[in-house]
Design an enzyme around this catalytic site. Structure first.
Site, PDB file in Angstrom:
ATOM      1  N   GLY A 208       0.806  -1.229   0.000  1.00 22.34           N
ATOM      2  CA  GLY A 208       0.000   0.000   0.000  1.00 22.34           C
ATOM      3  C   GLY A 208       0.833   1.271   0.000  1.00 22.34           C
ATOM      4  O   GLY A 208       0.293   2.369   0.156  1.00 22.34           O
ATOM      5  N   LYS A 226       7.336  18.609  -2.424  1.00 20.14           N
ATOM      6  CA  LYS A 226       7.733  18.898  -1.031  1.00 20.14           C
ATOM      7  C   LYS A 226       8.930  19.845  -0.985  1.00 20.14           C
ATOM      8  O   LYS A 226       9.009  20.723  -0.118  1.00 20.14           O
ATOM      9  CB  LYS A 226       8.013  17.589  -0.293  1.00 20.14           C
ATOM     10  CG  LYS A 226       6.724  16.797  -0.094  1.00 20.14           C
ATOM     11  CD  LYS A 226       6.984  15.358   0.272  1.00 20.14           C
ATOM     12  CE  LYS A 226       5.670  14.585   0.363  1.00 20.14           C
ATOM     13  NZ  LYS A 226       5.883  13.142   0.454  1.00 20.14           N
ATOM     14  N   GLY A 324       0.337   8.302   6.362  1.00 23.34           N
ATOM     15  CA  GLY A 324      -0.511   7.502   7.248  1.00 23.34           C
ATOM     16  C   GLY A 324      -1.702   8.331   7.711  1.00 23.34           C
ATOM     17  O   GLY A 324      -1.605   9.537   7.855  1.00 23.34           O
TER      18      GLY A 324
END
Ligand SMILES: NC(=O)c1ccc[n+]([C@@H]2O[C@H](COP(=O)([O-])OP(=O)(O)OC[C@H]3O[C@@H](n4cnc5c(N)ncnc54)[C@H](OP(=O)(O)O)[C@@H]3O)[C@@H](O)[C@H]2O)c1
Length: 347
Positions: A208, A226, A324
């Site tokens: 994942g 980023k 996450g």
């Protein structure tokens, strides 16, 4: 007690992680932070739209998603408002923008954030599209409307990479180097263990970490976004993704990695920002052979890390999670709690 009335735009992984945190920590947030956090609106194209000015119970939201996958069983005053109307007309004072990232146009997130700031609402987003492409303009819009724009979750999720760096600005940041993409770091770690590029990619997809179309990660676009965010936020630059020299990891072979290893080096996909003469900033994302003794060389698997080089404090390295649902949900919470105290009872 400060009252935060939130509208959640998007109710995917990150929004649900954030709501889970609220559900578990409501009491602690009230006693430790004097924060009364209410969710007054949620909108998500396939799940539905809810606006309930008195607040919606986080447990009810999570329960509905678990059982039906949508909001149809939840009672709310209004269930037909579209996203723009919720942003403009609801009683929310903070908009959490959590829709999908688009690194080409930044839409639809860009229009949501603009509407929110123009109508005097604070914005917190984890979305790299609008922040990488339009941060200076959005920051100005926030200032013009006397509201704030929180973006902690866009780099290293809840690992406080931006908050720490804001503190370090006064130490004079001269260079930033980071492992800013977990998928590619995972793949390089696995290739070091002998897997081929394709085997490492398949494994990253199975776990994942990587999307079905992994281009954004393996070609370095995600890390570039980023790098741009870091440059514009921390180095007073005004660059866009085209200003960043980019090379992904697709050309790296297991043989390259093993040869580097024999020479005491490790391949890492490194995002770099370096101050040069006349205020110029050099920005790049590329695979680099890091000396084994460098703090970034020992960062393995999907972990992220960033080294800030400063004039007064030397090098400071921060290592932690880069993604996450709970981790990124926590980033939203930190942005929320650090918003300036505009009024004693209501923000
Ligand atoms: N997941 C991470 O670890 C992580 C880390 C850092 C940053 N982020 C960023 O945080 C944001 C949210 O990520 P996520 O993982 O929660 O994504 P996600 O699980 O894919 O959820 C995205 C949500 O946005 C909704 N949405 C889709 N199109 C929309 C539109 N036009 N207007 C409003 N909402 C729309 C989706 O609705 P439906 O499901 O109803 O279609 C879904 O609820 C993204 O920008 C992502 O890049 C994520």
């Amino acid at each position: 007690m400060r009252t935060y009335r939130l509208a959640l735009i998007g109710f995917g992984n990150v929004a649900q992680g954030f709501v889970q945190i609220l559900q578990q920590r409501a009491q602690q947030l009230r006693t430790q932070h004097q924060a009364d956090i209410q969710i007054v609106a949620v909108t998500s194209p396939s799940k539905g739209s809810l606006y309930h000015p008195q607040g919606i119970d986080p447990a009810v939201l999570l329960n509905a998603i678990e059982i039906t996958g949508n909001f149809s069983a939840i009672t709310a005053d209004y269930t037909d408002w579209d996203t723009q109307r919720i942003i403009r007309e609801s009683n929310a004072n903070v908009i959490l923008e959590l829709s999908p990232t688009n690194l080409k146009t930044a839409q639809p997130a860009l229009s949501y954030i603009e509407t929110a700031l123009q109508t005097g609402k604070h914005v917190i987003t984890a979305n790299k599209g609008p922040t990488a492409l339009y941060y200076p303009q959005l920051k100005q819009l926030a200032q013009d409307n006397q509201v704030t724009l929180g973006i902690e979750g866009t780099v290293m999720s809840g690992t406080p990479s931006l908050m720490l760096a804001q503190t370090l600005r006064s130490a004079g940041i001269t260079r930033i180097q980071g492992i800013l993409n977990g998928t590619t770091n995972y793949m390089l770690t696995r290739m070091e263990a002998g897997l081929s590029y394709n085997e490492a990619l398949t494994e990253a997809q199975e776990r994942g970490y990587a999307e079905t179309d992994p281009t954004g990660d393996v070609e370095g676009h995600d890390a570039v976004a980023k790098v741009v965010i870091l440059a514009n936020l921390l180095m007073d630059a005004s660059i866009n993704p085209n200003d960043v020299q980019r090379e992904g990891i697709t050309q790296i072979t297991t043989h390259d990695i093993q040869t580097a290893q024999q020479a005491g080096k490790r391949y890492k996909l490194i995002g770099t920002l370096e101050r040069q003469a006349k205020g110029r900033i050099r920005a790049s994302v590329q695979p680099e052979q890091m000396d084994i003794t460098h703090p970034l060389a020992s960062v393995s698997d999907a972990t992220n890390a960033i080294t800030y080089s400063t004039q007064l404090m030397g090098d400071i390295t921060l290592v932690g999670s880069g993604a996450g649902r709970i981790e990124t949900g926590y980033a939203l919470l930190t942005d929320l709690l650090k918003m300036p105290d505009y009024s004693k009872s209501d923000i």
